[in-house]
Design an enzyme around this catalytic site. Structure first.
Site, PDB file in Angstrom:
ATOM      1  N   ASP A   1       0.962  -1.159  -0.014  1.00 27.12           N
ATOM      2  CA  ASP A   1       0.111  -0.142  -0.055  1.00 27.12           C
ATOM      3  C   ASP A   1       0.905   1.188  -0.062  1.00 27.12           C
ATOM      4  OD1 ASP A   1      -2.307   2.071   0.203  1.00 27.12           O
ATOM      5  OD2 ASP A   1      -3.347   0.104   1.047  1.00 27.12           O
TER       6      ASP A   1
ATOM      7  N   HIS B   1     -13.699  -0.705  -7.203  1.00 29.78           N
ATOM      8  CA  HIS B   1     -14.786   0.002  -7.064  1.00 29.78           C
ATOM      9  C   HIS B   1     -14.313   1.595  -6.785  1.00 29.78           C
ATOM     10  CE1 HIS B   1     -15.761  -0.269  -2.654  1.00 29.78           C
ATOM     11  NE2 HIS B   1     -14.586   0.040  -2.576  1.00 29.78           N
TER      12      HIS B   1
END
Length: 246
Positions: free
Chosen positions: A111, A152
């Protein structure tokens, strides 16, 4: 969200197709993740939410037949079994590691550097790596590249870039992508998923995709879907995809 009607009026009621022109960017001058990175307390709350949102719910490996991954996994300690891309602070990966600690190969958490700063993963057998998934994927030839609730957030153009960055690192006939996200019906979408679709559109020009949209997106990035698993229509699905044969 209160600015959304004004945004839609000023943009001809068209769905935003560009992350840089999302309703949130238009309203506050920052994207979702830029805003979080500049508001430390909200970033911490977001991290806590990501850690807790699956409590009491099935994990992806309760839905997906994990044994599909075992037979061909290369049993060497210096290989990588699973890369959790955009995995926040490793909530999913830590649980998977505890459940399947016997699997060959390493586990990698990726990340943004600010998100994984201070994450202690080595003691749990997890390599922590600061990484922006807009860049080429540095881990080559892993068995699994795992994305949970990532796509998404993004429009098709950025999602395609993320996928192509991953495909370029995959080993043909060995690596696969696993995506945990909603797969909506083409019509009669339940209210909760429809509401989430509007929310994702508002904060980043994102979208909750139907099966047809997923197939089109993955195909455009050089991938084909080899299975979709789901235990409950109100829950996220697990999509498995592999590079298309040339």
């Amino acid at each position: 969200m209160s600015k959304l009607p004004e945004y839609l009026r000023s943009h001809g009621y068209a769905n935003p197709q560009d992350y840089a022109q999302s309703p949130m960017q238009w309203a506050v001058g920052q994207s979702q993740f830029e805003w979080l990175s500049s508001h430390e307390e909200q970033q911490e709350l977001f991290n806590s939410y990501m850690a807790s949102r699956r409590e009491g719910r099935p994990m992806w490996y309760d839905i997906y037949p994990v044994e599909r991954l075992f037979g061909h996994a290369v049993p060497y300690k210096d290989t990588v079994f699973l890369v959790d891309i955009g995995g926040n602070q490793g909530h999913d990966l830590g649980k998977f590691r505890r459940e399947y600690g016997h699997l060959p190969g390493r586990m990698v958490l990726q990340d943004l550097p600010k998100v994984v700063e201070g994450v202690e993963g080595e003691s749990a057998g997890i390599k922590v790596m600061g990484y922006n998934f807009m860049d080429p994927q540095p881990v080559k030839g892993a068995r699994v590249y795992y994305f949970r609730s990532i796509f998404h957030d993004w429009d098709d153009q950025i999602s395609r870039r993320i996928l192509r960055n991953t495909v370029s690192a995959m080993a043909p006939d060995y690596s696969r992508i696993l995506i945990v996200d909603f797969v909506l019906p083409d019509t009669d979408t339940p209210l909760m998923q429809a509401s989430l679709d509007i929310q994702m559109m508002s904060i980043g020009a994102g979208v909750e995709r139907s099966e047809r949209q997923w197939r089109d997106l993955l195909h455009s990035a050089g991938l084909e879907i080899t299975g979709i698993w789901n235990q409950n229509p109100a829950m996220e699905s697990v999509i498995e995809a592999v590079p298309m044969s040339k």
